[in-house]
Design an enzyme around this catalytic site. Structure first.
Site, PDB file in Angstrom:
ATOM      1  CG  ASP A 190       6.168  -7.404 -32.205  1.00  0.00           C
ATOM      2  OD1 ASP A 190       5.006  -7.699 -32.532  1.00  0.00           O
ATOM      3  OD2 ASP A 190       7.101  -7.310 -33.018  1.00  0.00           O
ATOM      4  CB  ILE A 192      18.608 -14.027 -40.608  1.00  0.00           C
ATOM      5  CG1 ILE A 192      20.021 -14.535 -40.325  1.00  0.00           C
ATOM      6  CG2 ILE A 192      17.579 -15.076 -40.246  1.00  0.00           C
ATOM      7  CD1 ILE A 192      20.434 -15.714 -41.178  1.00  0.00           C
ATOM      8  CB  CYS A 217     -12.382 -18.418  -5.757  1.00  0.00           C
ATOM      9  SG  CYS A 217     -14.158 -18.080  -5.776  1.00  0.00           S
ATOM     10  CG  PHE A 224      10.739  -1.375 -34.854  1.00  0.00           C
ATOM     11  CD1 PHE A 224      10.256  -0.106 -35.084  1.00  0.00           C
ATOM     12  CD2 PHE A 224       9.867  -2.352 -34.402  1.00  0.00           C
ATOM     13  CE1 PHE A 224       8.932   0.194 -34.857  1.00  0.00           C
ATOM     14  CE2 PHE A 224       8.544  -2.059 -34.172  1.00  0.00           C
ATOM     15  CZ  PHE A 224       8.068  -0.783 -34.401  1.00  0.00           C
ATOM     16  N   GLY A 225      14.227  -3.252 -37.640  1.00  0.00           N
ATOM     17  CA  GLY A 225      15.619  -3.574 -37.864  1.00  0.00           C
ATOM     18  C   GLY A 225      15.781  -4.783 -38.766  1.00  0.00           C
ATOM     19  CB  CYS A 272     -13.294 -14.075  -3.867  1.00  0.00           C
ATOM     20  SG  CYS A 272     -12.651 -15.718  -3.480  1.00  0.00           S
ATOM     21  CG  HIS A 278     -13.428 -20.006  -1.763  1.00  0.00           C
ATOM     22  ND1 HIS A 278     -13.005 -18.929  -2.523  1.00  0.00           N
ATOM     23  CD2 HIS A 278     -12.301 -20.650  -1.366  1.00  0.00           C
ATOM     24  CE1 HIS A 278     -11.687 -18.913  -2.577  1.00  0.00           C
ATOM     25  NE2 HIS A 278     -11.226 -19.949  -1.894  1.00  0.00           N
TER      26      HIS A 278
END
Length: 766
Positions: free
Chosen positions: A576, A463, A248, A468-469, A251, A269
């Site tokens: 992320d 790659i 609903c 962060f890396g 609610c 409802h």
């Protein structure tokens, strides 16, 4: 200060005693007061004098605002005068309210209020040079005692609402028109932002601001009208039985039999029918209208969008107002039409100015999920608030200890090593075989067993690099992805926090999650995951522009929601989530990856850990950009990022593509002025998907749904889509793959039916 007060006093004296002589009370006001109490006729005169004093004080405040309001650092004498006039205005308004209440009650008020009157008169004479007699009490107690007390008449304002409806609201001092009418509008499915309010003066409608004090409009009639370019329609309800999981919209409880609007999709409802908005409002076009109007009246200058080169040592950010606020922050002012703009440029921290907005990090196949330690009961509480009853076992033993409390805490490390498995083994027999088996299980379950010794991984080609890396393709019992983290010489606290987070990652097993295979600490911190042969969703949508069918797009969204639902069930926040970190195999199986651990994403100062802005700005929730909370990342922030992914799927383009300034996007989204344009979705996008996208992109965090509810909605949508089945009359040989030449080898003439009369013309008859 003395010079300013004397100048103001001279101006006030000239207004009262010179050029502008106070006008007599208007007939309407006098008649209203005369009929309310029937007391001393001097009372309306005193009320009128107080109103003139209030008006004069407001004019002084407006003069101060016009003089010093545009300055960023106004002089202290201005602030002192501003506080003095505002306090004086409050005292005058309180005195006016006392007089009005006393007139309505018909009781003696001169004695009880004499002290306040003397205070107001003395303060007025000190700064405005107004005669104390103007605020003196003219009421005689004996005269009031002869009057019969009557029931009080409360100050009210009559309001005419859209659809020929009306209401009456009390005129309370200090309450704005917006706050007074907010409840009445919400009950009718409206919001103040889509309406305009007018007052009737001299037979003409004159617009007033929503922030006007309602007490200034006592006894007047207001008209609320819907803006012309706000589309409003009426509901089209039908009774519906929901055979699949539905909730609903009021609610948030499970819905089996109820009603659904065919226009806006609102479902509820029967017992909740009284709470349904009376109108269908297209909030998507409404948001676009507000954004366009904001750009017309509030152009963003280059100074406001400039990023700071350095950040405060505390790692905090300048205060940004909530997303539901409109306009720049202002000083509180009693005048509805004047304010002191204080521009506060939004300056996120630690931004690399070398990375331009158009340059994006290449996709990597290393997962990037932040282990945000959330108690297992929190997800259940959040799901219960959204009306979803989560099921499944307890996640005890899966939650890591908060990184901020890890350093130097031996008990936390011991608590992490506890799990249901070893506890059951301790209850078993004490035989040597059981003890050996217990040790074996404990060794297998420890996080040290997932550490890959140095030299076993063969690192191959690079790659791509992330925030962060750097990701490499490697060999370790097959092809793997190795992400070398940008952490040099980690401290013992960082290393322990990293191992604790790995203790949670090693237990993730799901078809839509990249498999975590291990980690290494030498020569540097690195995590190893399965190798994904496919391309990222970002590559498909924005690089090679693959044209997916709508049913395929919905299936990609379903798998992504399924994987995120699994992570949240493990109390893992991704932090992320974006199309770069969603990978597609050749069979379009979704894999969520790019784990960037909290140890790497956080800023460390000694043994303490601080949150910092991380991720791509297009997928960041407004509360994450503002960074006002200690830890703004939550399940709902992942939901917002998922909403941006849905936008990419349904439009084929990135949000805010018409804005090339990265800083402007951060500023606008962080303040809640900018939202993705949902009018750009494909024409064949289902309405249910568009509604789900709008709910996921809500600016307020608590209004967004959680992934159990999102997954149920997408599965329901996928089942409701029409599917084209294979024709039953298709030859089975063609389906088996036979070609035409296969039949030529066995070519034979087909027999023909005799056509002669009787069917026996070709045979002799004896």
């Amino acid at each position: 200060m003395a010079a300013l007060s004397s100048g103001s006093s001279a101006e006030g004296a000239s207004l009262f005693n010179g050029d502008m002589e106070p006008e007599p009370p208007p007939p309407v006001l006098g008649a209203c007061y005369a009929g309310s109490g029937g007391g001393d006729p001097a009372i309306p005169e005193e009320v009128w004098n107080i109103k003139q004093m209030i008006k004069l004080t407001q004019e002084h405040i407006e003069a101060l605002l016009d003089k010093f309001g545009g300055e960023h650092n106004p002089p202290s004498i201005y602030l002192e005068a501003y506080e003095e006039y505002t306090s004086k205005l409050d005292a005058l308004q309180q005195r006016e309210q006392q007089l009005l209440e006393s007139m309505g009650n018909g009781t003696d008020f001169s004695v009880s209020s004499s002290a306040s009157t003397d205070t107001v008169a003395s303060s007025s004479s000190s700064s405005l040079s107004v005669a104390p007699s103007s605020l003196s009490v003219y009421q005689n107690p004996t005269d009031m005692s002869r009057n019969n007390p009557k029931s009080p008449q409360k100050p009210i304002v009559r309001v005419f609402l859209p659809n020929k409806q009306r209401t009456v609201v009390p005129a309370r001092c200090g309450v704005t028109v917006r706050d007074s009418l907010k409840k009445a509008l919400m009950m009718r499915g409206l919001i103040p932002e889509c309406c305009a309010v007018y007052r009737i003066q001299d037979g003409e409608k004159k617009p007033i601001g929503w922030d006007t004090d309602i007490s200034w409009l006592t006894g007047e009639e207001l008209h609320v009208e819907v803006l012309e370019n706000v589309p409003l329609t009426t509901h089209n309800f039908v009774r519906k039985t929901f055979f699949t999981l539905a909730f609903c919209d009021f609610c948030r409880k499970l819905l089996f039999q109820g009603f659904r609007c065919q226009t806006c999709g609102y479902k509820f409802h029967q017992r909740c029918s009284t709470e349904v908005p009376l109108m269908c409002v297209n909030y998507d076009q409404l948001d676009l209208l507000f954004v366009s109007k904001f750009f017309e009246h509030h152009p963003i200058s280059q100074e406001e969008t400039t990023l700071g080169e350095t950040t405060p040592a505390s790692g905090s950010y300048p205060s940004v107002p909530p997303s539901d606020s409109v306009g720049p922050p202002i000083l509180p002012s009693p005048s509805p039409s004047k304010s002191i703009p204080i521009p506060q440029p939004f300056r996120p921290a630690d931004e690399d100015h070398r990375n331009q907005f158009g340059q994006r990090d290449r996709s990597s196949s290393a997962p990037n999920v932040h282990i945000n330690t959330i108690e297992p009961v929190n997800i259940d509480d959040l799901i219960r608030d959204q009306g979803v009853r989560g099921e499944g076992g307890s996640t005890a033993g899966l939650s890591a200890t908060p990184p901020a409390s890890l350093p130097g805490s031996l008990t936390n490390v011991k608590a992490l090593q506890k799990s249901p498995g070893p506890q059951r083994e301790r209850k078993s027999s004490s035989s040597s075989e059981d003890r050996n088996r217990m040790k074996t299980l404990g060794r297998r379950d420890s996080s040290d067993d997932w550490e890959i010794p140095d030299g076993q991984i063969t690192v191959g080609q690079r790659i791509g690099s992330g925030s962060f890396g750097t990701v490499y393709k490697g060999k370790w019992h097959g092809d793997v992805a190795v992400k070398m983290l940008n952490v040099t010489a980690p401290t013992p606290q960082q290393l322990q926090a990293f191992k604790n987070e790995v203790g949670v990652l090693r237990k993730t097993r799901h078809v839509n999650i990249l498999l975590f295979m291990g980690y290494s600490t030498k020569p540097q911190l690195a995590i190893v995951t399965q190798w994904c042969e496919g391309s990222s969703l970002y590559h498909h949508l924005h690089i090679i522009e693959t044209k997916f069918e709508m049913i395929k797009l919905i299936d990609i969204a379903r798998q992504t929601a399924q994987g995120m639902d699994y992570l949240h069930a493990k109390s893992i926040i991704h932090r992320d989530l974006k199309s770069n970190n969603i990978f597609l195999h050749e069979d379009l199986t979704v894999k969520i990856g790019d784990f960037g651990l909290a140890t790497v994403k956080s800023r460390w100062s000694g043994s303490h850990q601080f949150e910092q802005l991380s991720g791509s700005i297009l997928w960041m929730a407004p509360e994450v950009i503002r960074m006002q909370d200690k830890n703004p990342y939550s399940f709902q922030s992942d939901v917002y990022a998922f909403g941006i992914v849905l936008y990419e799927l349904m439009t084929g383009q990135l949000p805010y593509s018409n804005i090339n300034n990265r800083d402007q996007i951060i500023f606008m989204v962080g303040r809640g002025y900018l939202s993705p344009d949902l009018s750009k979705v494909r024409s064949n996008c289902p309405k249910a998907m568009k509604r789900l996208m709008a709910e996921c992109l809500k600016k307020k965090r608590d209004e967004r749904p959680l992934f159990p509810q999102i997954l149920a909605s997408i599965e329901l949508l996928a089942r409701s889509l029409p599917k084209i089945h294979r024709s039953a009359s298709e030859p089975s040989l063609n389906r088996a793959g036979f070609q035409t030449e296969d039949f030529s080898l066995y070519a034979c003439a087909s027999p023909k039916t005799p056509i002669q009369a009787g069917g026996y013309g070709g045979f002799p008859v004896h």
